[in-house]
Design an enzyme around this catalytic site. Structure first.
Site, PDB file in Angstrom:
ATOM      1  N   HIS A 116       0.845  -1.202   0.000  1.00 29.44           N
ATOM      2  CA  HIS A 116       0.000   0.000   0.000  1.00 29.44           C
ATOM      3  C   HIS A 116       0.873   1.243   0.000  1.00 29.44           C
ATOM      4  CE1 HIS A 116      -3.288   2.707   0.600  1.00 29.44           C
ATOM      5  NE2 HIS A 116      -2.783   3.156   1.742  1.00 29.44           N
ATOM      6  N   SER A 117       0.543   2.187  -0.885  1.00 26.88           N
ATOM      7  CA  SER A 117       1.235   3.461  -1.001  1.00 26.88           C
ATOM      8  C   SER A 117       2.736   3.213  -1.235  1.00 26.88           C
ATOM      9  CB  SER A 117       0.970   4.306   0.250  1.00 26.88           C
ATOM     10  OG  SER A 117       1.292   5.662   0.029  1.00 26.88           O
ATOM     11  N   MET A 118       3.615   3.679  -0.360  1.00 26.59           N
ATOM     12  CA  MET A 118       5.036   3.387  -0.522  1.00 26.59           C
ATOM     13  C   MET A 118       5.271   1.889  -0.665  1.00 26.59           C
ATOM     14  SD  MET A 118       8.063   4.027   2.274  1.00 26.59           S
ATOM     15  CE  MET A 118       9.430   2.860   2.398  1.00 26.59           C
TER      16      MET A 118
END
Length: 289
Positions: A116-118
């Protein structure tokens, strides 16, 4: 140019259940790994990589939704929670190399990567690092809450003061305002966030051949991080990073849509991993710290 690796490469036959339990428990005793689910002989491994400032504990609630056929391995980055005093990674290459060292001994069944995300960029880099080490590729890669590496807009937030960084966390959601109002807690959170933002904002992915595994892009409908990217390209640039099929799934919500939509997200992952898998009724596995 190296050839992309096959998404369904063969894996060694699993050991008999009794031997497997003790062997896996020993190999999972690693500061980078938190293991919260999986029966005596799981058929699949799901490796989850957190967002900037996040911890392995973000994925712990998933364990109750996973069947015993799926083992959950969540990655614990250094510089937070019980690893607060561990040295931080100098950059993406060092971070991914350490994660690969930790997970390789556990990849004796088909596995998927979820970031998720990074964490989605870390998952993509991890897939390439495992390929470099001649490890069979992931069955699926799930990229959540971020445009593709090389496409995602980056800034210099890691160089900003604490107030600016706090405002960014509020903008994205997912961080309790009471935490940011407590000076001691705020300092702990921002230390990890600033470190992770430095890694992701200085990440310059090299040109590589695309992966060969199916890639699933998951986003929140009101995610401020992806609004501009979605207006240009619904898949956020991820379609160029695999030769296999690409799927985009948009859930109601903001950048942290996967918290209120946890059951739906896990169900989506399980269906894509194997249509026979269903959520709920998980066998509780003795956890690592």
């Amino acid at each position: 140019m190296t050839a992309p690796f096959p998404p369904h490469a063969s894996f060694p036959a699993p050991a008999r259940p009794g031997a497997r339990i003790s062997a896996r428990a020993a190999r999972a005793d690693n500061p980078w790994i938190r293991r919260w689910s999986g029966g005596a002989a799981p058929r699949f491994t799901l490796i989850c990589l957190p967002h900037a400032g996040g911890s392995a504990g973000f994925y712990r609630p998933w364990a109750a939704l996973l069947p015993p056929e799926v083992e959950l391995l969540a990655i614990q980055y250094p510089g937070r929670e019980d690893r607060f005093e561990d040295p931080e990674a100098a950059g993406m290459d060092e971070l991914v190399g350490a994660v690969a060292d930790a997970v390789v001994p556990l990849l004796d069944v088909p596995y998927a990567l979820f970031g998720h995300s990074m964490g989605s960029a870390v998952a993509w880099e991890l897939a390439h690092e495992l390929h470099r080490r001649h490890v069979p590729g992931p069955r699926r890669l799930f990229a959540s809450g971020r445009a593709a590496p090389g496409t995602a807009v980056t800034g210099q937030l890691h160089r900003q003061n604490d107030d600016v960084l706090s405002d960014e966390l509020v903008r994205l959601g997912g961080t309790d305002r009471e935490v940011l109002a407590d000076p001691e807690l705020r300092s702990l959170v921002l230390t990890a966030v600033r470190h992770d933002y430095r890694i992701i904002e200085t990440h310059r992915p090299p040109d590589r051949p695309p992966l060969a595994c199916p890639l699933h892009v998951l986003t929140g409908s009101a995610d401020p991080e992806l609004g501009e990217a979605r207006s240009r390209d619904r898949a956020g640039g991820w379609a160029d990073l695999t030769t296999a099929r690409i799927e985009v799934r948009v859930f109601p919500g903001d950048h942290f849509y996967l918290t209120p939509r946890r059951r739906e997200v896990v169900a989506t992952v399980l269906r894509r991993l194997d249509p026979s898998l269903t959520t709920g009724g998980a066998h509780t596995w003795p956890s690592t710290p």
